[in-house]
Design an enzyme around this catalytic site. Structure first.
Site, mmCIF file in Angstrom:
data_model
loop_
_atom_site.group_PDB
_atom_site.id
_atom_site.type_symbol
_atom_site.label_atom_id
_atom_site.label_comp_id
_atom_site.label_asym_id
_atom_site.label_seq_id
_atom_site.Cartn_x
_atom_site.Cartn_y
_atom_site.Cartn_z
ATOM 1 N N GLY A 15 4.245 -7.929 -6.750
ATOM 2 C CA GLY A 15 5.406 -8.678 -7.212
ATOM 3 C C GLY A 15 5.822 -9.661 -6.142
ATOM 4 N N GLY A 16 6.814 -10.440 -6.459
ATOM 5 C CA GLY A 16 7.337 -11.416 -5.512
ATOM 6 C C GLY A 16 8.249 -10.758 -4.491
ATOM 7 N N SER A 19 11.339 -8.186 -5.292
ATOM 8 C CA SER A 19 11.163 -7.831 -6.700
ATOM 9 C C SER A 19 11.364 -6.347 -6.956
ATOM 10 C CB SER A 19 9.768 -8.259 -7.181
ATOM 11 O OG SER A 19 8.768 -7.567 -6.449
ATOM 12 N N SER A 22 8.764 -2.088 -3.071
ATOM 13 C CA SER A 22 8.866 -0.922 -2.180
ATOM 14 C C SER A 22 9.761 0.149 -2.779
ATOM 15 C CB SER A 22 9.386 -1.337 -0.807
ATOM 16 O OG SER A 22 8.448 -2.174 -0.162
ATOM 17 N N ALA A 45 2.839 1.991 7.349
ATOM 18 C CA ALA A 45 3.577 0.732 7.450
ATOM 19 C C ALA A 45 2.744 -0.267 8.240
ATOM 20 C CB ALA A 45 4.920 0.975 8.124
ATOM 21 N N ALA A 47 3.833 -3.528 8.933
ATOM 22 C CA ALA A 47 4.660 -4.601 9.513
ATOM 23 C C ALA A 47 4.694 -4.536 11.033
ATOM 24 C CB ALA A 47 6.079 -4.513 8.965
ATOM 25 N N HIS A 61 14.120 -0.663 5.978
ATOM 26 C CA HIS A 61 13.126 0.099 5.210
ATOM 27 C C HIS A 61 13.063 1.550 5.692
ATOM 28 C CE1 HIS A 61 10.885 -2.291 2.278
ATOM 29 N NE2 HIS A 61 11.072 -3.342 3.050
ATOM 30 N N ARG A 65 14.208 4.970 3.412
ATOM 31 C CA ARG A 65 13.182 5.891 2.942
ATOM 32 C C ARG A 65 13.766 7.283 2.732
ATOM 33 N NH1 ARG A 65 9.190 3.513 6.803
ATOM 34 N NH2 ARG A 65 8.448 1.806 5.533
ATOM 35 N N ASP A 95 2.495 0.132 2.707
ATOM 36 C CA ASP A 95 3.500 -0.912 2.560
ATOM 37 C C ASP A 95 3.414 -1.852 3.758
ATOM 38 O OD1 ASP A 95 5.572 -2.391 1.548
ATOM 39 O OD2 ASP A 95 7.063 -0.807 1.665
#
Length: 193
Positions: A15-16, A19, A22, A45, A47, A61, A65, A95
């Site tokens: 998705g964008g 959106s 996650s 993760a 990132a 994030h 969780r 993610d």
């Protein structure tokens, strides 16, 4: 296109930005965790906190969780992390694929490692059908807008599109997130051309 074997439990959620990708993946993981006492959830993760805004996103994030989720950071060696952690009683939430690709092709320090990326991508695609347990991948759908101006950005968008297609072909379900709402369907078997 070649026929690919899909795992009955793996899923790709695309998705964008903002959106609900996650959030939806975490809700599915919570359901998995609640379904049986032996179930475990691991978040891989991808990132990297390269500036204050990204650090705040990562912290948000982590704080959001649910309890019972174990988080491991893996910005590059995703295949090895999946192989080390996949098990029948585990759900692994990746993610996200978007940042994983970014770490390879647009690293904050050093040069892009195109050969390393191609090898890692191929390793993931070969390993995915054999991995036990359930894996949920989160990725962005970035190819719906105007074609980027630079050749590097166009290459990135194309590469992410190819990665999403290849991962989806090896998953049982594909979910498109639109305005926080999931649209899920089984992945159709690919036929040779």
């Amino acid at each position: 296109m070649k026929h690919h074997t899909s795992s009955g439990q793996h899923q790709l959620i695309v998705g964008g930005q903002r959106s609900g990708k996650s959030r939806h993946a975490e809700a599915l993981a919570q359901d998995w965790l609640a379904a049986a006492p032996e179930h475990r959830v691991i978040v891989l993760a991808t990132a990297l906190a390269f500036d204050a805004e990204m650090q705040a996103r990562i912290q948000r994030h982590q704080q959001d969780r649910p309890a019972g989720f174990s988080t491991r950071e893996e910005p590059l060696a995703l295949t090895a992390a999946l192989q080390a952690n996949a098990a029948p009683e585990r759900l692994i939430l990746v993610d996200c694929l978007t940042l994983w690709l970014t770490n390879w092709l647009m690293p904050m320090q050093g040069q892009a490692d195109l050969l390393g990326w191609q090898q890692e991508r191929q390793a993931l695609l070969e390993a995915l059908p054999q991995l036990p347990g359930r894996i949920i991948f989160v990725s962005n759908e970035v190819g719906w807008g105007v074609s980027p101006m630079s050749s590097e950005a166009r290459f990135y968008v194309d590469e992410l599109g190819r990665l999403n297609q290849e991962v989806a072909a090896r998953c049982a379900q594909l979910t498109l997130m639109v305005a926080g709402q999931p649209w899920t369907r089984p992945v159709a078997a690919q036929r040779g051309q």
